[in-house]
Enzyme design. Structure first.
Site, PDB file in Angstrom:
ATOM      1  N   ARG A 127      -3.098 -10.371   5.203  1.00  0.00           N
ATOM      2  CA  ARG A 127      -3.501 -10.543   3.797  1.00  0.00           C
ATOM      3  C   ARG A 127      -2.417  -9.907   2.932  1.00  0.00           C
ATOM      4  O   ARG A 127      -2.198  -8.696   3.004  1.00  0.00           O
ATOM      5  CB  ARG A 127      -4.859  -9.875   3.583  1.00  0.00           C
ATOM      6  CG  ARG A 127      -5.397  -9.935   2.168  1.00  0.00           C
ATOM      7  CD  ARG A 127      -6.747  -9.199   2.109  1.00  0.00           C
ATOM      8  NE  ARG A 127      -7.295  -9.202   0.761  1.00  0.00           N
ATOM      9  CZ  ARG A 127      -6.996  -8.314  -0.183  1.00  0.00           C
ATOM     10  NH1 ARG A 127      -6.123  -7.337   0.093  1.00  0.00           N
ATOM     11  NH2 ARG A 127      -7.546  -8.396  -1.381  1.00  0.00           N
TER      12      ARG A 127
ATOM     13  N   LYS B 242       0.820  -1.210   0.000  1.00  0.00           N
ATOM     14  CA  LYS B 242       0.000   0.000   0.000  1.00  0.00           C
ATOM     15  C   LYS B 242       0.854   1.261   0.000  1.00  0.00           C
ATOM     16  O   LYS B 242       2.030   1.254   0.365  1.00  0.00           O
ATOM     17  CB  LYS B 242      -0.992  -0.042   1.162  1.00  0.00           C
ATOM     18  CG  LYS B 242      -2.046  -1.129   0.944  1.00  0.00           C
ATOM     19  CD  LYS B 242      -3.193  -1.081   1.908  1.00  0.00           C
ATOM     20  CE  LYS B 242      -4.245  -2.118   1.496  1.00  0.00           C
ATOM     21  NZ  LYS B 242      -5.393  -2.169   2.423  1.00  0.00           N
TER      22      LYS B 242
END
Length: 275
Positions: free
Chosen positions: A247, A208
């Site tokens: 995840r 991210k």
């Protein structure tokens, strides 16, 4: 031990790996690799939730994900369905998915929680304040971790009201969703606020933007490999904080990081099983 979910985006436009696994055969082959590397669950998504992403028709989403979920189920590989749509959630569970991963926590589709209540599947409830197209406009907090926990508590209560038993619920503080870079770090530092809800905690930091920002580069300047290393570090730290699952895109690197952290702490074990 902390479990690993392997990310499988079967979309043309996901922020990190869009288009790589749009072909079902390539998607299944990659899922098999992730499983072999240590993923307990393969999280299959057919609609991008990257910042600025536009929604896709449900029929298109299902055409992308259902053949892959069916093939992985036939191969004995546990899957979850990453979706905002109740109809897709139902179809995916019927195809074999064991978990519905809704990053909106049921807010994007008001039929989602009632639909899940009737399914033989768990649900991951994400923290969300609105669609990807304008999520950052909603990143206004006084005490971010405490407010995220409070808003997740409301969604857990909504799930219970819809008929979903507490043991079926997983909570995800939604790293990257309606949160600035600094706010993401604040949530990660204060994971105790999320754990205090009393449910399994899922964390997704993988590749991210806030990781790239922290590494000192513009969003497109930090390589995938450097993001994966940063993800592995955050995953190991999240495991130390007691999260149930992480995840990630890079399962092998994350598994290694968890193994080293576990050896350091004297808590080695097999992280594969999360279903």
């Amino acid at each position: 031990m902390t479990a690993i979910w392997g990310i499988l985006n079967v979309t043309p436009d996901s922020f990190s790996d869009g288009g790589r696994y749009a072909d079902p055969d390539r998607a299944v082959a990659h899922a098999r690799l992730l499983r072999a590397q240590g993923a307990g669950v393969i999280d299959v998504g057919g609609e991008s939730t990257r910042p600025g992403a536009e929604r896709v028709p449900t029929a298109v989403e299902q055409a992308r994900v259902l053949p892959v979920i069916e093939a992985l189920t036939d191969a004995g590989i546990p899957t979850s369905i990453d979706t905002l749509n109740a109809d897709t959630a139902v179809a995916a569970v019927r195809a074999g998915a064991r978990i519905v991963n809704d990053v909106s926590g049921g807010l994007a589709d008001d039929r989602m929680l009632s639909a899940i209540a009737d399914l033989d599947a768990d649900v991951a409830i994400g923290h969300w304040r609105g669609p990807s197209s304008d999520m950052y406009a909603r990143a206004q907090y006084a005490r971010v971790a405490r407010e995220v926990a409070s808003e997740l508590r409301e969604r857990v209560s909504a799930a219970a009201a819809a008929g979903i038993a507490p043991f079926r619920v997983i909570v995800d503080p939604g790293i990257g969703f309606a949160k600035s870079g600094g706010q993401n770090w604040d949530v990660l530092r204060d994971l105790d606020d999320i754990a205090a809800l009393g449910h399994r905690v899922l964390i997704g930091t993988s590749r991210k933007r806030f990781l790239a920002d922290t590494l000192g580069g513009a969003d497109g300047d930090v390589t995938e490999q450097r993001r994966d290393l940063a993800t592995a570090v955050t995953s190991a730290l999240a495991a130390r904080a007691g999260v149930w699952a992480v995840r990630v895109h890079d399962v092998a690197g994350t598994r290694d990081a968890l193994a080293i952290a576990g050896a350091w702490d004297g808590t080695r074990g097999d992280e594969r099983d999360a279903d």
